[in-house]
Design an enzyme around this catalytic site. Structure first.
Site, PDB file in Angstrom:
ATOM      1  N   GLU A  59       0.821  -1.213   0.000  1.00 48.66           N
ATOM      2  CA  GLU A  59       0.000   0.000   0.000  1.00 48.66           C
ATOM      3  C   GLU A  59       0.853   1.260   0.000  1.00 48.66           C
ATOM      4  O   GLU A  59       0.526   2.237  -0.676  1.00 48.66           O
ATOM      5  CB  GLU A  59      -0.956   0.000   1.191  1.00 48.66           C
ATOM      6  CG  GLU A  59      -2.091  -1.019   1.092  1.00 48.66           C
ATOM      7  CD  GLU A  59      -2.977  -0.806  -0.121  1.00 48.66           C
ATOM      8  OE1 GLU A  59      -2.999   0.306  -0.679  1.00 48.66           O
ATOM      9  OE2 GLU A  59      -3.657  -1.767  -0.525  1.00 48.66           O
ATOM     10  N   TYR A 115      -6.899   6.892   3.326  1.00 49.24           N
ATOM     11  CA  TYR A 115      -7.001   5.823   2.339  1.00 49.24           C
ATOM     12  C   TYR A 115      -6.337   4.537   2.841  1.00 49.24           C
ATOM     13  O   TYR A 115      -6.960   3.459   2.848  1.00 49.24           O
ATOM     14  CB  TYR A 115      -6.364   6.207   0.990  1.00 49.24           C
ATOM     15  CG  TYR A 115      -6.061   4.953   0.218  1.00 49.24           C
ATOM     16  CD1 TYR A 115      -7.088   4.218  -0.357  1.00 49.24           C
ATOM     17  CD2 TYR A 115      -4.765   4.428   0.176  1.00 49.24           C
ATOM     18  CE1 TYR A 115      -6.844   3.008  -0.987  1.00 49.24           C
ATOM     19  CE2 TYR A 115      -4.510   3.217  -0.443  1.00 49.24           C
ATOM     20  CZ  TYR A 115      -5.553   2.519  -1.020  1.00 49.24           C
ATOM     21  OH  TYR A 115      -5.311   1.323  -1.613  1.00 49.24           O
ATOM     22  N   ASP A 128      -9.392   6.043  -2.794  1.00 49.85           N
ATOM     23  CA  ASP A 128      -8.205   6.517  -3.513  1.00 49.85           C
ATOM     24  C   ASP A 128      -8.657   7.148  -4.830  1.00 49.85           C
ATOM     25  O   ASP A 128      -9.849   7.379  -5.035  1.00 49.85           O
ATOM     26  CB  ASP A 128      -7.241   5.353  -3.764  1.00 49.85           C
ATOM     27  CG  ASP A 128      -7.775   4.408  -4.823  1.00 49.85           C
ATOM     28  OD1 ASP A 128      -9.012   4.327  -4.984  1.00 49.85           O
ATOM     29  OD2 ASP A 128      -6.955   3.763  -5.504  1.00 49.85           O
TER      30      ASP A 128
END
Length: 367
Positions: free
Chosen positions: A43, A126, A144
């Site tokens: 991520e 996010y 996102d």
DNA sequence: AATGCGGGGCG
DNA sequence: CGCCCAGCATT
């Protein structure tokens, strides 16, 4: 009268999306694990970064640092070297800080819920949503760039996604849609749809599993969404680098100020407001470097960043006689680094290009 | 709310 | 060229 946000309609939408995802998802390495460290790593790497660009970095990092303990224990300079070329280096610095915080203050235990995750440095709204849903199936949305695009088109939302308050609107919308089961798959499916079907321009609506649910499509306004008002203005900057070389050693500078490339190595830098290089020669004449000789000046390197356009000239300066090169380096806050040790240091992209395309040929060293 | 932070790929 | 990409921290 049924609306597009009817519970039944939403249920159908979610079901179609999950089914589509199960059949069409890309097999990416971080999707074959539930290890929070690896999901976290993926991520962070993928923030503002395409899968195609981040994939090789993910594989490198997992190989070098298979666990959060290995990652936390590594020197930050080693991590920056692996991160070299990926950009936004604060991601690496923050992740390293965070890993050490988890080791020291949380007994090595990664937080397992949205509220705790978002407290961590480098993890925002996010990423907290992504990690909570993917690792622990907590039913929270992950908003996102893809999610903004998919949601704005599905429900024809014209709110400006540049504005902070719009995030809350999309988060609430996501919260009302994300299923109580399979939240991770749902969020990944939204993003996958945005990355492969619901493209920024010319979305592939014909093959979209949700095309019957898409309000924007029914009105043919897909290409107007999402609305994003913010314009980035690009600033020109003019860099002249003095590349001192003496008996196989380069004078390198570790960047520390609040500027681009913090923590990476470059050379002695002179920045000017416009293309003006006269100062370089003054510096050389009145220098304490000993006998110096300007060997070569590179062509201008143009390096484009999101918000800056750099115009860089490298000037190779041979120091033929020097009483103590290393000491003079120290006085100028530089480090004398042997050419054979260059490869272990993280350098910005244009410096990498200069070193390995030009200087390596001049001085015949290996990359 | 606005700004700074990389680098690459696409039409 | 302009826009966008599995955003975040700082002010």
């Amino acid at each position: 009268m049924k609306t597009k946000t009817d519970a039944t309609s939403i249920q159908k939408l979610v079901s179609k999306l999950l089914k589509w995802y199960g059949l069409n998802y890309r097999e990416l390495p971080w999707r074959a694990t539930k290890d929070p460290y690896k999901i976290w790593l993926s991520e962070i790497i993928l923030q503002q970064t395409r899968v195609a660009q981040g994939l090789s970095y993910y594989l490198k990092f997992v190989k070098h640092y298979p666990t959060i303990d290995a990652f936390a224990g590594a020197p930050i300079d080693d991590i920056l070297k692996l991160w070299q070329g990926l950009g936004y280096y604060s991601r690496a610095r923050n992740m390293h800080k965070c890993a050490n915080q988890i080791i020291k203050e949380m007994n090595g235990q990664f937080p397992d819920n949205y509220t705790d995750l978002i407290q961590l440095i480098g993890i925002g709204k996010y990423t907290a949503g992504a990690l909570a849903s993917i690792c622990y199936d907590e039913p929270v949305p992950a908003i996102d760039g893809n999610a903004y695009r998919v949601y704005s088109r599905l429900f024809e939302i014209y709110s400006d996604i540049s504005i902070g308050s719009t995030f809350k609107e999309f988060f609430e919308l996501g919260l009302s849609i994300v299923p109580s089961q399979n939240a991770g798959d749902f969020n990944q499916a939204i993003m996958e749809l945005g990355a492969t079907i619901c493209l920024p321009t010319n979305p592939k609506c014909n093959t979209c599993p949700l095309n019957n649910h898409c309000v924007a499509r029914s009105k043919k306004v897909q290409n107007l969404l999402p609305v994003k008002s913010k314009k980035i203005k690009v600033k020109n900057r003019y860099f002249d680098y003095l590349v001192f070389i003496h008996e196989g050693h380069l004078a390198l500078h570790k960047r520390k100020s609040q500027d681009i490339w913090q923590g990476l190595y470059d050379f002695l830098l002179f920045e000017s407001d416009k293309d003006r290089k006269s100062s370089i020669f003054d510096i050389l004449k009145s220098s304490e470097w000993g006998h110096v000789e300007l060997i070569a000046s590179s062509e201008e390197y143009k390096h484009i960043l999101t918000h800056q356009k750099l115009h860089i000239n490298f000037h190779v300066v041979q120091v033929t006689e020097s009483k103590d090169f290393k000491l003079i380096c120290q006085d100028n806050k530089l480090e004398a680094v042997h050419l054979s040790d260059l490869e272990s240091l993280a350098v910005p992209k244009p410096v990498e290009r200069f070193l390995y395309q030009e200087l390596s040929e001049m001085y015949n060293f290996q990359t």
